[in-house]
Scaffold this motif. Structure first.
Motif, short mmCIF file in Angstrom:
data_model
loop_
_atom_site.label_atom_id
_atom_site.label_comp_id
_atom_site.label_asym_id
_atom_site.label_seq_id
_atom_site.Cartn_x
_atom_site.Cartn_y
_atom_site.Cartn_z
N VAL A 49 0.87 -1.17 0.00
CA VAL A 49 0.00 0.00 0.00
C VAL A 49 0.91 1.22 0.00
CG1 VAL A 49 -1.70 1.33 1.31
CG2 VAL A 49 -1.89 -1.16 1.20
N ARG A 50 0.70 2.14 -0.93
CA ARG A 50 1.57 3.31 -1.03
C ARG A 50 0.88 4.53 -0.42
NH1 ARG A 50 5.10 3.20 -6.61
NH2 ARG A 50 5.78 1.02 -6.43
N ILE A 51 1.60 5.18 0.49
CA ILE A 51 1.08 6.35 1.19
C ILE A 51 1.87 7.57 0.73
CG2 ILE A 51 0.64 7.38 3.44
CD1 ILE A 51 0.73 4.52 4.60
N PHE A 52 1.24 8.46 0.00
CA PHE A 52 1.92 9.66 -0.49
C PHE A 52 1.72 10.81 0.50
CE2 PHE A 52 1.12 7.13 -4.27
CZ PHE A 52 2.35 7.19 -4.91
N VAL A 53 2.82 11.54 0.73
CA VAL A 53 2.85 12.58 1.75
C VAL A 53 2.67 13.95 1.09
CG1 VAL A 53 4.25 13.61 3.59
CG2 VAL A 53 4.36 11.14 3.16
N ASP A 54 2.01 14.84 1.80
CA ASP A 54 1.90 16.23 1.31
C ASP A 54 3.29 16.83 1.10
OD1 ASP A 54 -0.87 16.34 1.22
OD2 ASP A 54 -1.03 16.87 3.34
N ILE A 84 7.86 -1.37 6.33
CA ILE A 84 7.60 0.01 5.89
C ILE A 84 8.88 0.57 5.26
CG2 ILE A 84 6.88 2.33 6.57
CD1 ILE A 84 5.49 1.08 8.98
N THR A 85 8.76 1.06 4.06
CA THR A 85 9.92 1.61 3.34
C THR A 85 9.62 3.04 2.92
OG1 THR A 85 10.43 -0.60 2.48
CG2 THR A 85 11.53 1.27 1.42
N PHE A 86 10.53 3.96 3.25
CA PHE A 86 10.38 5.35 2.84
C PHE A 86 11.03 5.54 1.46
CE2 PHE A 86 12.09 9.69 2.51
CZ PHE A 86 10.91 10.41 2.60
N VAL A 87 10.30 6.13 0.53
CA VAL A 87 10.80 6.40 -0.81
C VAL A 87 10.70 7.90 -1.07
CG1 VAL A 87 10.58 5.91 -3.27
CG2 VAL A 87 10.04 4.13 -1.59
N SER A 88 11.85 8.55 -1.19
CA SER A 88 11.84 9.98 -1.46
C SER A 88 11.39 10.23 -2.90
CB SER A 88 13.23 10.57 -1.26
OG SER A 88 14.13 10.05 -2.21
N ARG A 118 5.97 2.93 1.52
CA ARG A 118 5.43 1.69 0.99
C ARG A 118 5.24 0.73 2.15
NH1 ARG A 118 9.24 1.09 -4.48
NH2 ARG A 118 8.47 3.00 -5.48
N VAL A 119 4.00 0.34 2.37
CA VAL A 119 3.64 -0.43 3.56
C VAL A 119 3.14 -1.81 3.15
CG1 VAL A 119 2.21 -0.50 5.63
CG2 VAL A 119 3.00 1.71 4.73
N ARG A 120 3.70 -2.82 3.78
CA ARG A 120 3.24 -4.20 3.56
C ARG A 120 2.20 -4.55 4.62
NH1 ARG A 120 8.66 -7.61 1.75
NH2 ARG A 120 9.25 -6.21 0.05
N ILE A 121 1.14 -5.22 4.16
CA ILE A 121 -0.01 -5.51 5.02
C ILE A 121 0.01 -6.98 5.43
CG2 ILE A 121 -2.53 -5.41 5.18
CD1 ILE A 121 -1.16 -2.69 4.93
N GLN A 122 -0.48 -7.25 6.63
CA GLN A 122 -0.59 -8.63 7.09
C GLN A 122 -1.54 -9.43 6.20
OE1 GLN A 122 -1.16 -9.36 11.28
NE2 GLN A 122 -0.22 -7.43 11.85
N GLU A 123 -1.26 -10.72 6.10
CA GLU A 123 -2.03 -11.59 5.20
C GLU A 123 -3.51 -11.65 5.57
OE1 GLU A 123 -1.96 -16.24 3.61
OE2 GLU A 123 -0.52 -15.56 5.12
N ASP A 124 -3.82 -11.54 6.85
CA ASP A 124 -5.21 -11.62 7.30
C ASP A 124 -6.07 -10.48 6.75
OD1 ASP A 124 -4.50 -13.83 8.74
OD2 ASP A 124 -4.29 -12.78 10.65
#
Length: 292
Positions: A49-54, A84-88, A118-124
């Motif tokens: 899941v990608r989280i874009f920052v202001d 969780i990975t930060f991508v500039s 970039r966030v990885r989510i649990q399988e459940d």
């Protein structure tokens, strides 16, 4: 001179070989299911899941967003991968240029991309409805511009996985039925060679339980030996495959392999005992004329 086979001798070797082959096939199906499940888990855990920052968020704001993300219960917890990975925006631009071979930064004169996590989510939580809730929850965080993921991918994967499991389960069930029937017939033939010995024991007053005991014990031992041999073959096959197929090692779950081998052993004993008991009961009830 070659050793002559005794009349009424019991074909132990043939039964053990048949049981070993049958149990190996059942165990192989189980091994495929275990590794398929592990593969699906890896695929699910690598969906991001990608989280874009202001754009106006500073370093302190980014750290605050990261802390809030880490506290979420649906974020993957793993010692093997970074959840969780930060991508500039600069790194994102490099990735985009490498993928498209077009320098859009030079063309536009600026980098319009945003910093992101970039966030990885649990399988459940790997369901479309749950991912939608996660998206809405993350977008409530102050400083988050947008949350995106590949929509409908989860449901598509889940549908395909269900189909694969149904096919594997059906195949394993069919194999189990065929194998039990074949083993049952093999043991019936073996008991058939002992029918006159069984009748002789009845004539001297032996009870059914007394007659059955050595045969059933022999069936249990044959099933146990067949299970052990099948388990050894499974382990050898698994080790050979791991050493020769690149990337297969990550699919191995040795605790489940031990459980699978234990199930094969128990199944071998159950098949040996039940088939022997069923075949023996038939001859114990059979009339003398029918023995011929």
């Amino acid at each position: 001179m070659p050793k002559k086979k005794k009349i009424g001798s019991y074909p132990n070797t043939m039964i053990v070989i048949s049981l070993t082959a049958a149990l190996f096939l059942i165990g192989f199906c189980g091994l495929l299911v275990i590794q398929s499940k592990k593969l699906v888990s890896i695929i699910r855990e690598n969906i991001e899941v990608r989280i874009f920052v202001d754009k106006e968020v500073n370093k302190a704001g980014q750290d605050s967003i990261l802390s809030l993300i880490q506290a979420k219960p649906y974020v993957l917890v793993s010692a093997e991968v970074q959840p969780i990975t930060f991508v500039s925006k600069e790194e994102a631009a490099k990735e985009f240029i490498q993928g498209t071979k077009e320098d859009f930064v030079a063309f536009l004169g600026e980098n319009p991309l945003r910093d992101s996590y970039r966030v990885r989510i649990q399988e459940d939580y790997f369901e479309e409805a749950k991912l939608q809730l996660i998206k809405k929850d993350l977008e409530k965080i102050k400083g988050v511009y947008e949350v995106v993921y590949q929509e409908n991918l989860a449901d598509n994967i889940n549908r395909n996985v269900t189909k694969i499991y149904i096919v594997l389960a059906s195949f394993a069930l069919i194999m189990l039925i065929i194998i039990v029937l074949l083993i049952n017939n093999t043991i019936k033939l073996a008991i058939y060679s002992q029918r006159f010995l069984i009748r002789s024991m009845q004539l001297v007053g032996a009870t059914n339980g007394f007659i059955q005991k050595p045969f059933v014990m022999r069936g249990a031992i044959q099933g146990l030996i067949g299970g052990i041999l099948a388990g050894v073959l499974l382990i050898v096959l698994q080790q050979v495959a791991v050493r020769n197929v690149e990337g297969l090692a990550m699919l191995q779950e040795y605790n489940r392999l031990v459980i699978l081998v234990a199930i094969v052993l128990i199944l071998g004993v159950l098949i040996g005992v039940s088939s022997t008991y069923q075949s023996l009961s038939r001859y114990l009830r059979m009339a003398l004329d029918d023995l011929y």
